[in-house]
Design a protein around this motif. Structure first.
Motif, PDB file in Angstrom:
ATOM      1  N   ARG A  20       0.845  -1.197   0.000  1.00 22.58           N
ATOM      2  CA  ARG A  20       0.000   0.000   0.000  1.00 22.58           C
ATOM      3  C   ARG A  20       0.886   1.256   0.000  1.00 22.58           C
ATOM      4  NH1 ARG A  20      -5.463   0.585   3.259  1.00 22.58           N
ATOM      5  NH2 ARG A  20      -5.985   2.678   2.555  1.00 22.58           N
ATOM      6  N   CYS A  21       0.406   2.286  -0.693  1.00 26.72           N
ATOM      7  CA  CYS A  21       1.200   3.500  -0.920  1.00 26.72           C
ATOM      8  C   CYS A  21       1.786   4.078   0.369  1.00 26.72           C
ATOM      9  CB  CYS A  21       0.317   4.544  -1.593  1.00 26.72           C
ATOM     10  SG  CYS A  21       1.131   6.127  -1.828  1.00 26.72           S
ATOM     11  N   ALA A  22       3.111   4.301   0.343  1.00 29.50           N
ATOM     12  CA  ALA A  22       3.807   4.875   1.494  1.00 29.50           C
ATOM     13  C   ALA A  22       3.456   6.347   1.678  1.00 29.50           C
ATOM     14  CB  ALA A  22       5.307   4.729   1.286  1.00 29.50           C
ATOM     15  N   GLY A  23       2.944   6.963   0.619  1.00 34.96           N
ATOM     16  CA  GLY A  23       2.687   8.403   0.673  1.00 34.96           C
ATOM     17  C   GLY A  23       1.211   8.743   0.822  1.00 34.96           C
ATOM     18  N   GLU A  24       0.411   7.806   1.282  1.00 40.46           N
ATOM     19  CA  GLU A  24      -1.032   8.068   1.339  1.00 40.46           C
ATOM     20  C   GLU A  24      -1.366   9.194   2.333  1.00 40.46           C
ATOM     21  OE1 GLU A  24      -3.400   4.533   1.823  1.00 40.46           O
ATOM     22  OE2 GLU A  24      -5.155   5.556   0.960  1.00 40.46           O
ATOM     23  N   TRP A  25      -0.749   9.172   3.510  1.00 37.42           N
ATOM     24  CA  TRP A  25      -1.056  10.225   4.509  1.00 37.42           C
ATOM     25  C   TRP A  25      -0.528  11.568   4.013  1.00 37.42           C
ATOM     26  CZ3 TRP A  25       1.944   6.207   7.480  1.00 37.42           C
ATOM     27  CH2 TRP A  25       1.124   5.110   7.797  1.00 37.42           C
ATOM     28  N   LEU A  26       0.660  11.504   3.359  1.00 33.66           N
ATOM     29  CA  LEU A  26       1.217  12.740   2.801  1.00 33.66           C
ATOM     30  C   LEU A  26       0.258  13.295   1.744  1.00 33.66           C
ATOM     31  CD1 LEU A  26       4.914  13.182   1.686  1.00 33.66           C
ATOM     32  CD2 LEU A  26       3.056  13.971   0.269  1.00 33.66           C
ATOM     33  N   SER A  27      -0.278  12.412   0.926  1.00 37.69           N
ATOM     34  CA  SER A  27      -1.198  12.851  -0.135  1.00 37.69           C
ATOM     35  C   SER A  27      -2.404  13.545   0.485  1.00 37.69           C
ATOM     36  CB  SER A  27      -1.680  11.659  -0.974  1.00 37.69           C
ATOM     37  OG  SER A  27      -0.583  10.951  -1.490  1.00 37.69           O
ATOM     38  N   ILE A  28      -2.984  12.934   1.509  1.00 36.20           N
ATOM     39  CA  ILE A  28      -4.189  13.512   2.124  1.00 36.20           C
ATOM     40  C   ILE A  28      -3.853  14.870   2.746  1.00 36.20           C
ATOM     41  CG2 ILE A  28      -5.893  13.175   3.972  1.00 36.20           C
ATOM     42  CD1 ILE A  28      -5.664  10.118   3.340  1.00 36.20           C
ATOM     43  N   ALA A  29      -2.700  14.950   3.430  1.00 32.10           N
ATOM     44  CA  ALA A  29      -2.324  16.216   4.075  1.00 32.10           C
ATOM     45  C   ALA A  29      -2.148  17.329   3.031  1.00 32.10           C
ATOM     46  CB  ALA A  29      -1.036  16.033   4.887  1.00 32.10           C
ATOM     47  N   LEU A  30      -1.477  17.016   1.916  1.00 30.48           N
ATOM     48  CA  LEU A  30      -1.250  18.060   0.902  1.00 30.48           C
ATOM     49  C   LEU A  30      -2.543  18.416   0.171  1.00 30.48           C
ATOM     50  CD1 LEU A  30       2.224  17.582  -0.776  1.00 30.48           C
ATOM     51  CD2 LEU A  30       1.604  18.600   1.384  1.00 30.48           C
ATOM     52  N   LEU A  31      -3.393  17.422  -0.061  1.00 28.02           N
ATOM     53  CA  LEU A  31      -4.655  17.727  -0.754  1.00 28.02           C
ATOM     54  C   LEU A  31      -5.535  18.600   0.127  1.00 28.02           C
ATOM     55  CD1 LEU A  31      -5.350  14.319  -2.528  1.00 28.02           C
ATOM     56  CD2 LEU A  31      -4.558  16.460  -3.545  1.00 28.02           C
ATOM     57  N   GLN A  32      -5.530  18.346   1.423  1.00 26.96           N
ATOM     58  CA  GLN A  32      -6.333  19.207   2.312  1.00 26.96           C
ATOM     59  C   GLN A  32      -5.801  20.633   2.316  1.00 26.96           C
ATOM     60  OE1 GLN A  32      -7.438  16.106   5.672  1.00 26.96           O
ATOM     61  NE2 GLN A  32      -8.162  18.152   6.171  1.00 26.96           N
ATOM     62  N   ALA A  33      -4.470  20.760   2.340  1.00 28.16           N
ATOM     63  CA  ALA A  33      -3.885  22.117   2.330  1.00 28.16           C
ATOM     64  C   ALA A  33      -4.197  22.807   1.000  1.00 28.16           C
ATOM     65  CB  ALA A  33      -2.378  22.031   2.554  1.00 28.16           C
ATOM     66  N   ALA A  34      -4.117  22.067  -0.103  1.00 29.78           N
ATOM     67  CA  ALA A  34      -4.408  22.665  -1.418  1.00 29.78           C
ATOM     68  C   ALA A  34      -5.884  23.047  -1.506  1.00 29.78           C
ATOM     69  CB  ALA A  34      -4.040  21.681  -2.532  1.00 29.78           C
ATOM     70  N   LEU A  35      -6.742  22.228  -0.917  1.00 25.82           N
ATOM     71  CA  LEU A  35      -8.180  22.533  -0.946  1.00 25.82           C
ATOM     72  C   LEU A  35      -8.444  23.847  -0.213  1.00 25.82           C
ATOM     73  CD1 LEU A  35     -11.048  21.620  -1.660  1.00 25.82           C
ATOM     74  CD2 LEU A  35     -11.095  20.280   0.443  1.00 25.82           C
ATOM     75  N   GLU A  36      -7.820  23.982   0.946  1.00 22.81           N
ATOM     76  CA  GLU A  36      -8.010  25.213   1.711  1.00 22.81           C
ATOM     77  C   GLU A  36      -7.521  26.427   0.904  1.00 22.81           C
ATOM     78  OE1 GLU A  36      -6.289  25.267   5.637  1.00 22.81           O
ATOM     79  OE2 GLU A  36      -6.851  27.387   5.834  1.00 22.81           O
ATOM     80  N   PHE A  37      -6.389  26.239   0.220  1.00 23.30           N
ATOM     81  CA  PHE A  37      -5.845  27.332  -0.588  1.00 23.30           C
ATOM     82  C   PHE A  37      -6.828  27.739  -1.689  1.00 23.30           C
ATOM     83  CE2 PHE A  37      -3.476  28.722  -4.352  1.00 23.30           C
ATOM     84  CZ  PHE A  37      -2.804  29.811  -3.834  1.00 23.30           C
ATOM     85  N   PHE A  38      -7.339  26.761  -2.445  1.00 20.47           N
ATOM     86  CA  PHE A  38      -8.208  27.105  -3.581  1.00 20.47           C
ATOM     87  C   PHE A  38      -9.586  27.588  -3.128  1.00 20.47           C
ATOM     88  CE2 PHE A  38      -4.939  24.842  -5.911  1.00 20.47           C
ATOM     89  CZ  PHE A  38      -4.804  25.671  -7.020  1.00 20.47           C
ATOM     90  N   VAL A  39      -9.997  27.203  -1.920  1.00 18.44           N
ATOM     91  CA  VAL A  39     -11.320  27.641  -1.458  1.00 18.44           C
ATOM     92  C   VAL A  39     -11.233  28.992  -0.741  1.00 18.44           C
ATOM     93  CG1 VAL A  39     -13.165  27.106   0.182  1.00 18.44           C
ATOM     94  CG2 VAL A  39     -12.307  25.326  -1.317  1.00 18.44           C
ATOM     95  N   SER A  40     -10.199  29.170   0.090  1.00 15.84           N
ATOM     96  CA  SER A  40     -10.203  30.333   0.985  1.00 15.84           C
ATOM     97  C   SER A  40      -9.147  31.384   0.675  1.00 15.84           C
ATOM     98  CB  SER A  40      -9.995  29.878   2.432  1.00 15.84           C
ATOM     99  OG  SER A  40     -10.994  28.969   2.774  1.00 15.84           O
ATOM    100  N   LYS A  41      -8.127  31.030  -0.106  1.00 12.85           N
ATOM    101  CA  LYS A  41      -7.034  31.998  -0.286  1.00 12.85           C
ATOM    102  C   LYS A  41      -6.937  32.529  -1.702  1.00 12.85           C
ATOM    103  CE  LYS A  41      -3.954  30.646   3.450  1.00 12.85           C
ATOM    104  NZ  LYS A  41      -4.194  29.290   3.966  1.00 12.85           N
ATOM    105  N   LEU A  42      -7.686  31.907  -2.638  1.00 11.25           N
ATOM    106  CA  LEU A  42      -7.530  32.299  -4.043  1.00 11.25           C
ATOM    107  C   LEU A  42      -8.875  32.579  -4.682  1.00 11.25           C
ATOM    108  CD1 LEU A  42      -4.928  32.377  -5.820  1.00 11.25           C
ATOM    109  CD2 LEU A  42      -5.796  30.327  -6.927  1.00 11.25           C
ATOM    110  N   SER A  43      -8.895  33.687  -5.434  1.00 13.91           N
ATOM    111  CA  SER A  43     -10.078  33.952  -6.250  1.00 13.91           C
ATOM    112  C   SER A  43      -9.644  33.738  -7.705  1.00 13.91           C
ATOM    113  CB  SER A  43     -10.525  35.390  -5.967  1.00 13.91           C
ATOM    114  OG  SER A  43     -11.114  35.938  -7.081  1.00 13.91           O
ATOM    115  N   TYR A  44     -10.453  33.039  -8.478  1.00 17.38           N
ATOM    116  CA  TYR A  44     -10.086  32.732  -9.871  1.00 17.38           C
ATOM    117  C   TYR A  44     -11.346  32.375 -10.647  1.00 17.38           C
ATOM    118  CZ  TYR A  44     -10.603  27.928  -8.149  1.00 17.38           C
ATOM    119  OH  TYR A  44     -11.104  26.794  -7.584  1.00 17.38           O
ATOM    120  N   ALA A  45     -11.193  32.330 -11.967  1.00 20.66           N
ATOM    121  CA  ALA A  45     -12.316  31.921 -12.817  1.00 20.66           C
ATOM    122  C   ALA A  45     -11.849  30.787 -13.720  1.00 20.66           C
ATOM    123  CB  ALA A  45     -12.760  33.105 -13.663  1.00 20.66           C
TER     124      ALA A  45
END
Ligand code: HEM
Length: 402
Positions: A348-373
């Motif tokens: 099983r992927c060694a980077g699964e927790w890392l993936s979830i942590a980075l995806l959550q941080a990226a989600l927060e960035f695109f939802v709360s820190k960036l305006s775009y179209a």
């Protein structure tokens, strides 16, 4: 070949038409068994029944995976090497990487704000290359960022292609292995001194059960096993922005609620979107399952994408519904976008927790820190390419930091 034409749906579709969780076919002239579903995953992740040595096709070893890395090990040698990877994944270290990625995204967004259109997939390769190299203790000069980002992304973005793009993927691997092997030697010689807990140092000084260090080429394969898939998170981040665009109704819940809904959203992105279609193994000793003989030496593919869409487990599997993960009971075989079973004992992927942590941080960035179209573009997911992607590679415009 049918599997190449339809890599994500082929196995589950065939299983449905045969009314079975397993069927037989010829793949690259070899008898190959294909399995799908949670019960199949449970059998597949039994190390007494399957091994990995020799399972990955040569063309994938020469591009995506490299030769001599953890993916092809079995038994105690695998467990020991895998432990080294899992030791890099403390929650403190993952938070450090998430913070680095967010800072790098902010810096990139300042540049994006002066661009008419931003091809997000391509831009994310550089963001993730900068972030993971810094975190992993791999020195990266400003003038080599573009080159290294291209090499790291070619290894996963072109590995499944045919002809010249695939050759470029192999060439990129050769170049990247040379780059990283040199860094490993410089760390061992004391010319570079990465932090104690960094992947570069841990891998450079890793010793096997006989007290031997990895040869520099294999150490490079393993350090690239951290760098390359972290850059591959660009695929999931693109899918996440795609999901946010198609389901704007979730934005306010993502802003207002605690991290639980954000985590559910990330899990649904990993379940819903196609990334890794299947994983291979070799039958260790002959056995029978569901009336099908599994003879020693036969290659077997486990259907990851189809298992995540099994209608017997997932209600309305082809609908994007993050709420399904709010009360989901974690289990090792029904939800397997990055492989199943146990992280240490299995592959099983060694980077699964890392993936979830980075995806959550990226989600927060695109939802709360960036305006775009999103300007008009082809958002349809091309499922014939590996990895699948929106045809436009996701273009954003009118970018502004909030
Ligand atoms: C980008 C999203 C990712 C996807 C879709 C993904 C998917 C997978 C899959 C399907 C496997 C094979 C499972 C099996 O053979 O049973 C795997 C293994 C592995 N992954 Fe990932 N992965 C991702 C990210 C990462 C990251 C970020 C890292 C490291 C930082 C990583 C490191 C590894 C390693 C080292 C293995 C080999 C494990 C072993 O053989 O024991 N992956 N991954």
């Amino acid at each position: 070949m049918a599997l190449m034409r339809d890599p994500y749906e082929f196995i589950s579709r065939q299983c449905r038409s045969f009314g079975s969780e397993v069927f037989e076919m010829k793949l690259l002239l070899r008898r190959t068994l294909c399995m799908s579903g949670a019960e199949a995953a449970q059998v597949f992740y039994d190390p007494a029944r399957f091994k990995r040595a020799g399972a990955a096709p040569l063309r994938l070893q020469e591009s995506l995976l490299g030769v001599g890395g953890v993916q092809g090990l079995d038994g105690a040698e695998h467990t020991q090497r895998k432990q080294m990877f899992l030791a890099l994944m403390s929650s403190e270290r993952l938070q450090q990487l998430a913070a680095t990625m967010t800072d790098t995204l902010v810096a990139a967004a300042e540049r994006w704000s002066s661009m008419e259109q931003v091809v997000l997939y391509d831009q994310l390769h550089e963001v993730l290359t900068r972030s993971v190299c810094q975190w992993a203790g791999v020195p990266l000069r400003e003038q080599e960022v573009t080159k290294r980002a291209r090499q790291l992304s070619a290894m996963f973005d072109r590995a499944g292609a045919i002809g010249p793009p695939h050759w470029w993927s192999r060439h990129a691997r050769n170049q990247a292995e040379r780059w990283i092997a040199e860094i490993v030697e410089e760390i061992r010689a004391g010319k570079i001194d990465p932090p104690q807990e960094s992947a570069a140092r841990r891998i450079a000084f890793y010793q096997d059960s006989r007290g031997q260090r990895l040869n520099p080429k294999i150490a490079a394969v393993e350090l690239l096993n951290v760098l390359r898939p972290t850059v591959a998170l660009s695929v999931y981040i693109v899918f996440m922005v795609h999901a946010l665009h198609l389901h704007p109704e979730y934005r306010s819940r993502l802003r207002q609620q605690d991290g639980k809904f954000a985590q559910a959203f990330v899990q649904e992105v990993r379940r819903f979107y196609p990334f890794f279609p299947a994983v291979p193994a070799i039958v260790r000793e002959s056995f029978e399952w569901k009336g099908m003989p599994f003879e020693a030496g036969t290659r077997v593919l486990l259907d990851l994408h189809g298992t995540n869409h099994d209608p017997g487990v997932w209600k309305d599997p082809s609908r994007f519904v993050p709420d399904r993960f709010l009360d989901w009971q974690d289990d090792a075989y029904t939800f397997i976008p990055q492989g199943g079973g146990d992280h240490l004992r299995n592959h099983r992927c060694a980077g699964e927790w890392l993936s979830i942590a980075l995806l959550q941080a990226a989600l927060e960035f695109f939802v709360s820190k960036l305006s775009y179209a999103l300007p008009e573009q082809e958002l349809e997911i091309d499922r014939t390419r590996l990895p699948a992607l929106p045809r436009s590679r996701l273009v954003i415009s009118n970018v502004r930091l909030i």
